[in-house]
Design a protein around this motif. Sequence first.
Motif, PDB file in Angstrom:
ATOM      1  N   LYS A  73      19.643 -30.063  -0.012  1.00 20.41           N
ATOM      2  CA  LYS A  73      19.607 -29.500   1.346  1.00 20.41           C
ATOM      3  C   LYS A  73      20.039 -28.029   1.374  1.00 20.41           C
ATOM      4  CE  LYS A  73      21.293 -30.699   5.971  1.00 20.41           C
ATOM      5  NZ  LYS A  73      22.070 -31.678   6.747  1.00 20.41           N
ATOM      6  N   GLY A  74      19.415 -27.272   2.260  1.00 24.68           N
ATOM      7  CA  GLY A  74      19.810 -25.878   2.452  1.00 24.68           C
ATOM      8  C   GLY A  74      19.711 -25.485   3.909  1.00 24.68           C
ATOM      9  N   HIS A  75      20.621 -24.619   4.348  1.00 22.02           N
ATOM     10  CA  HIS A  75      20.626 -24.139   5.728  1.00 22.02           C
ATOM     11  C   HIS A  75      20.282 -22.645   5.777  1.00 22.02           C
ATOM     12  CE1 HIS A  75      23.144 -27.717   6.336  1.00 22.02           C
ATOM     13  NE2 HIS A  75      23.034 -27.553   7.646  1.00 22.02           N
ATOM     14  N   ILE A  76      19.687 -22.244   6.882  1.00 21.50           N
ATOM     15  CA  ILE A  76      19.383 -20.832   7.130  1.00 21.50           C
ATOM     16  C   ILE A  76      19.796 -20.495   8.567  1.00 21.50           C
ATOM     17  CG2 ILE A  76      17.519 -19.093   7.350  1.00 21.50           C
ATOM     18  CD1 ILE A  76      17.752 -20.033   4.506  1.00 21.50           C
ATOM     19  N   ILE A  77      20.380 -19.305   8.737  1.00 23.01           N
ATOM     20  CA  ILE A  77      20.638 -18.775  10.090  1.00 23.01           C
ATOM     21  C   ILE A  77      19.653 -17.631  10.316  1.00 23.01           C
ATOM     22  CG2 ILE A  77      22.306 -17.601  11.589  1.00 23.01           C
ATOM     23  CD1 ILE A  77      24.553 -18.805   9.852  1.00 23.01           C
ATOM     24  N   VAL A  78      19.062 -17.610  11.513  1.00 17.63           N
ATOM     25  CA  VAL A  78      18.141 -16.525  11.880  1.00 17.63           C
ATOM     26  C   VAL A  78      18.811 -15.716  12.982  1.00 17.63           C
ATOM     27  CG1 VAL A  78      15.802 -15.963  12.669  1.00 17.63           C
ATOM     28  CG2 VAL A  78      16.220 -18.104  11.427  1.00 17.63           C
ATOM     29  N   THR A  79      18.932 -14.411  12.780  1.00 14.00           N
ATOM     30  CA  THR A  79      19.591 -13.582  13.806  1.00 14.00           C
ATOM     31  C   THR A  79      18.592 -13.148  14.881  1.00 14.00           C
ATOM     32  OG1 THR A  79      19.104 -11.411  12.864  1.00 14.00           O
ATOM     33  CG2 THR A  79      21.059 -12.563  12.000  1.00 14.00           C
ATOM     34  N   GLU A  80      19.136 -12.585  15.922  1.00 16.24           N
ATOM     35  CA  GLU A  80      18.294 -11.918  16.929  1.00 16.24           C
ATOM     36  C   GLU A  80      17.550 -10.750  16.252  1.00 16.24           C
ATOM     37  OE1 GLU A  80      20.727  -9.698  19.758  1.00 16.24           O
ATOM     38  OE2 GLU A  80      22.338  -9.636  18.284  1.00 16.24           O
ATOM     39  N   GLY A  90      24.037 -27.861 -11.123  1.00 14.26           N
ATOM     40  CA  GLY A  90      23.583 -29.164 -10.660  1.00 14.26           C
ATOM     41  C   GLY A  90      24.608 -29.826  -9.750  1.00 14.26           C
ATOM     42  N   GLU A  91      25.586 -29.066  -9.268  1.00 19.32           N
ATOM     43  CA  GLU A  91      26.659 -29.593  -8.421  1.00 19.32           C
ATOM     44  C   GLU A  91      26.125 -30.309  -7.177  1.00 19.32           C
ATOM     45  OE1 GLU A  91      30.151 -29.565  -8.157  1.00 19.32           O
ATOM     46  OE2 GLU A  91      29.941 -29.265 -10.320  1.00 19.32           O
ATOM     47  N   ALA A  92      26.727 -31.444  -6.839  1.00 19.41           N
ATOM     48  CA  ALA A  92      26.307 -32.162  -5.630  1.00 19.41           C
ATOM     49  C   ALA A  92      27.009 -31.611  -4.393  1.00 19.41           C
ATOM     50  CB  ALA A  92      26.617 -33.644  -5.777  1.00 19.41           C
ATOM     51  N   ASP A  93      28.240 -31.106  -4.579  1.00 23.19           N
ATOM     52  CA  ASP A  93      29.028 -30.646  -3.431  1.00 23.19           C
ATOM     53  C   ASP A  93      28.471 -29.345  -2.859  1.00 23.19           C
ATOM     54  OD1 ASP A  93      30.598 -32.787  -3.797  1.00 23.19           O
ATOM     55  OD2 ASP A  93      32.164 -31.721  -4.891  1.00 23.19           O
ATOM     56  N   LEU A  94      28.898 -29.066  -1.622  1.00 25.13           N
ATOM     57  CA  LEU A  94      28.407 -27.864  -0.934  1.00 25.13           C
ATOM     58  C   LEU A  94      28.692 -26.593  -1.738  1.00 25.13           C
ATOM     59  CD1 LEU A  94      27.311 -26.422   1.601  1.00 25.13           C
ATOM     60  CD2 LEU A  94      29.669 -26.348   2.432  1.00 25.13           C
ATOM     61  N   GLN A  95      27.648 -25.782  -1.892  1.00 23.31           N
ATOM     62  CA  GLN A  95      27.807 -24.459  -2.501  1.00 23.31           C
ATOM     63  C   GLN A  95      27.167 -23.446  -1.567  1.00 23.31           C
ATOM     64  OE1 GLN A  95      27.105 -24.345  -6.888  1.00 23.31           O
ATOM     65  NE2 GLN A  95      25.991 -26.193  -6.339  1.00 23.31           N
ATOM     66  N   VAL A  96      27.872 -22.357  -1.338  1.00 24.68           N
ATOM     67  CA  VAL A  96      27.358 -21.323  -0.440  1.00 24.68           C
ATOM     68  C   VAL A  96      27.425 -19.978  -1.159  1.00 24.68           C
ATOM     69  CG1 VAL A  96      27.765 -20.094   1.733  1.00 24.68           C
ATOM     70  CG2 VAL A  96      28.032 -22.571   1.645  1.00 24.68           C
ATOM     71  N   ARG A 142      23.600 -25.085  -0.659  1.00 25.84           N
ATOM     72  CA  ARG A 142      22.997 -26.146  -1.485  1.00 25.84           C
ATOM     73  C   ARG A 142      23.918 -27.350  -1.485  1.00 25.84           C
ATOM     74  NH1 ARG A 142      20.189 -21.865  -3.489  1.00 25.84           N
ATOM     75  NH2 ARG A 142      18.198 -22.434  -4.414  1.00 25.84           N
ATOM     76  N   GLN A 143      23.329 -28.518  -1.194  1.00 25.29           N
ATOM     77  CA  GLN A 143      24.099 -29.779  -1.185  1.00 25.29           C
ATOM     78  C   GLN A 143      23.168 -30.913  -1.546  1.00 25.29           C
ATOM     79  OE1 GLN A 143      24.809 -29.194   3.139  1.00 25.29           O
ATOM     80  NE2 GLN A 143      26.690 -30.358   2.777  1.00 25.29           N
TER      81      GLN A 143
END
Length: 383
Positions: free
Chosen positions: A222-229, A251-257, A275-276
């Motif tokens: 999983k991955g997240h993205i923020i979109v600004t104005e 290959g870590e399962a835990d959250l990486q930012v 990445r999670q």
Amino acid sequence: MQADVVIAGAGIVGSACAYFLARGGLRVCILDRGSIANGTSGSGEGNILLSDKLPGPEMDLAKLGRQLWEELAGALPDDFEFEPKGGIVVAETDRQLASLEGTIEGLRAAQVAVERLSPADLAREEPFLARDLPGGLYFPQDAQVQPMLACAALVKAAKSFGAVFLPQTELLKVELDGRGAVRAALTSAGRIGTPRLINAAGPWSTELAGLVGLDLPARPRKGHIIVTEPLPLLVRHKVFEAGYADTVNSGEADLQVASVVEATRSGTILLGSSRQLVGFDPAVDTQVLRAIARRAVRFFPVLAQVQALRAYAGFRSFTPDHLPIIGESKQVPGFFLNTGHEGAGIALGPVSARLLSQLILDQAPVMDPFPFRPERFSAIGEN
Ligand SMILES: Cc1cc2nc3c(=O)[nH]c(=O)nc-3n(C[C@H](O)[C@H](O)[C@H](O)COP(=O)(O)OP(=O)(O)OC[C@H]3O[C@@H](n4cnc5c(N)ncnc54)[C@H](O)[C@@H]3O)c2cc1C
């Protein structure tokens, strides 16, 4: 209906497969249970990076992929915002800078263009970067596209060569003949007779492989993205922190930012990355968004004043050896795989499609497909 090849999935990989195979003269049917770019290709970013790859087969594919994107930008009639803007990797500490500089020789040996950046260079190239950073590296070959526009441009070009696109059409089953080879795709819109089926279902390719009894060792990351104005131009290149490549290649399962920041042509800025390994949970997690925002502000303090427009999450198809899976199953003749591109499917999608289409059309491949062969995982077919 009858086709020479059915492609399941109209993300970047399936769209590009449709383009190359239709251009090669096959009767192509591409289908998606949603619309074009319904999956990960519509929920990521559009980075075409060499800077986050390690020398080896993935880098070799990425170099060809970068070249191919440039060719496609010239060849396809529709604009998909190809921008060869270059990438900057920024160190936060002297130790990180030394480690980055230690990669230069290997990268140059792999024919990747790379230059050192001093703090003064950073300030000149990216005036809004924090001023306490010790330096970084510049990768002039890094580029960017708008992935959804690119998928649409590829499908449209495939249709101009006779391909049929079936939106809102789900692949439900695969019919095999007496030898165990592909005979038809059974879909929510009916049966399509075909001797070839390409599984281009991104993170859902594991489910599709299960339809013919193959156990694909790919998991959703999983991955997240923020979109600004929309903003005036604050970020000129693709800018990411030195630790980013480590998160990609681990290959870590835990959250990486790790921070990845780039502006788009519409003026919005995309902030990644996380990445999670948490399965297919689509929920946007505000803790993760906060962590991404904190890292982005660390590198671009000006972003602290900026409003977020929206945020989303997507899933990368993650394989145990971090290489894509490209080729025909040895167990199920006619069943082709093109998946497992993790966080590089935009960069690698078209070239992976070209490689697979060359194998199908019996043409000389752009590179040796051996490192990507499906049978390297015993559960999808021993040699
Ligand atoms: C947050 C994030 C950021 C990213 N940033 C980048 C980046 O900057 N650069 C980069 O190179 N890569 C990036 N990636 C990775 C990249 O987006 C993916 O590798 C790429 O989009 C995968 O493309 P695909 O065509 O294989 O899969 P997808 O785009 O997921 O397409 C698969 C399609 O299959 C369809 N499907 C599934 N099951 C069925 C079925 N049974 N029947 C019919 N259709 C079906 C889905 O609807 C979907 O449209 C990022 C990913 C994420 C999550």
